[in-house]
Design an enzyme around this catalytic site. Sequence first.
Site, PDB file in Angstrom:
ATOM      1  N   CYS A 136       0.660  -0.957   0.220  1.00 59.74           N
ATOM      2  CA  CYS A 136       0.101   0.486  -0.464  1.00 59.74           C
ATOM      3  C   CYS A 136       0.796   1.268  -0.067  1.00 59.74           C
ATOM      4  O   CYS A 136       2.007   1.763   0.997  1.00 59.74           O
ATOM      5  CB  CYS A 136      -0.970  -0.335   1.042  1.00 59.74           C
ATOM      6  SG  CYS A 136      -1.809   1.519   1.489  1.00 59.74           S
ATOM      7  N   CYS A 139      -0.290   4.185   2.185  1.00 59.30           N
ATOM      8  CA  CYS A 139      -0.707   3.866   3.532  1.00 59.30           C
ATOM      9  C   CYS A 139       1.252   4.257   4.080  1.00 59.30           C
ATOM     10  O   CYS A 139       1.603   4.838   5.330  1.00 59.30           O
ATOM     11  CB  CYS A 139      -0.674   2.180   3.669  1.00 59.30           C
ATOM     12  SG  CYS A 139      -1.993   2.115   3.358  1.00 59.30           S
ATOM     13  N   ASP A 140       2.039   3.584   2.801  1.00 52.71           N
ATOM     14  CA  ASP A 140       3.392   3.690   3.438  1.00 52.71           C
ATOM     15  C   ASP A 140       4.395   4.341   3.168  1.00 52.71           C
ATOM     16  O   ASP A 140       5.414   4.500   3.092  1.00 52.71           O
ATOM     17  CB  ASP A 140       3.831   1.881   3.588  1.00 52.71           C
ATOM     18  CG  ASP A 140       2.878   0.766   4.640  1.00 52.71           C
ATOM     19  OD1 ASP A 140       2.346   1.526   5.641  1.00 52.71           O
ATOM     20  OD2 ASP A 140       2.952  -0.457   3.978  1.00 52.71           O
TER      21      ASP A 140
END
Length: 316
Positions: A136, A139-140
Site C-alpha cells: 500500500c 499507507c507506507d
Amino acid sequence: MKSREYEIAIVGAGPAGLTAALYAGRALKRTVLLEAGIPGGELLNTETIEDYPGFASITGPDLASKMTEHALTFGAEMIPARVTSISVQPDGTKRISVEDGEPYFAKAVILTAGGQPRKLDVPGELEYAGRGVSYCAVCDGAFFKGEHLAVIGGGDAALEEAGFLTRYASRVTLIHRRRDFRAQPVLVERARTNPKLDFVMDSVVDEITGDGQRVEGLRLRHLPGDEVSALPVGGVFIFIGFLPNSGLLSMHADHDSQGYYLTDSNMQTSVPGVYAAGDVRAQLTRQVTTAVGDATTAAMAATKLVELPLEVPSQS
Ligand code: NAP
C-alpha cells in the site's frame, strides 16, 4: 423482525458495499452492512482517483468518507463485524456467522468483500512485511523519504502507485516480468515521462534481501537467459493483482479459475438470494465505477427478491 434479522445483509463496505447499502436503504429494506475494518475498501489504498465521474480528482480516502456518509443516510445500519461464513437455511434464509458474536439472518445477501493483495511468494517477503515490504503506497510511502524503492507489477496499480511513490522516493525502479504492460496506456505514458521512474523489464524477483531488520535489496533474475543481479533498495512495493475474498459461502457457488464469483446479469451468484458485486465478481475490469454500477443492480435485484414470500419446502 428480531434485532439480528434483516431483509438484506451486505458483506464488506468498499464502494460496492456502500452503494448497495445506499440503494437497499433507499428502497426501505431493513439492511445491515457488515464490515470488519474501516469503510472504503481499496479506496483507502489509492492516492488519487481521476476516473470517477463528477470528480476530476479526489483522494481515495475522501471519496470513501463521502460514500460512507451518503450510504447511511437512507437507513442502512453499518455494524463492525468480521463475517466468517454464510449458509442457507431450509427456508432460504441466509445465516451469516461472525467472529465474536451471534449470527445475523437475512433473506438476501450481497457479497462485496473485495479481496487481498496477491503475494509474490519469494523468500524475504513474509520476513520483511511491514519492514520494507508493503502492499500500500498511500499507507507506507511517506516512510521512505529520499530512498530508492522498487515496485513490482505491470498492471494499473503498479504503474499508478509507482508514480505516487516518486513523491517521496529519490528514485523508483519498476520491475515487470514481461516486455508489455497490462496497465492502461495513459498510465504507462505518464510513468515513462516521470524522470524519477525507471524500468526493469522481463525480470522477476527471486528474493527480497535484508539485514534481518529491514529490506536492503532484491535479487533479480532477468529472462530469458536467467542472468541474476542485485538491486539495492530501501523498500519494495508489490502490486501484482488481487485475490478475491470469495471463501465465505459454506456451499458451492460458481466461480472462475481465480476464484471470482460468476453471476447472472442481476449479479446473482449460482446460490439463489446471494449476490456479488465489486472486486469479488468475475468481470473485465475492476474499477470503482463498475463496482458501484454492479452493486446498484445487485441491490435492486435483492430488493425485488425479498419482496417475494420465502418458499417453504412442502412437507410431503
Ligand atoms: P492486474 O491488472 O491483475 O495486474 C497484475 C500485474 O502483476 C500484471 O502485470 C502481472 O503480470 C503482474 N503479476 C502477477 N503475478 C505476478 C507474479 N507472481 N510475479 C510478478 N508479476 C506478477 O492487477 P492490478 O494492477 O492490481 O489491478 C487490478 C484491477 O484493478 C484491474 O482490473 C485494474 O484495471 C484495476 N485498477 C484500476 C485502476 C485505475 O483505473 N486507475 C487502478 C488500480 C487498479 P502479467 O501482465 O505478466 O500478467
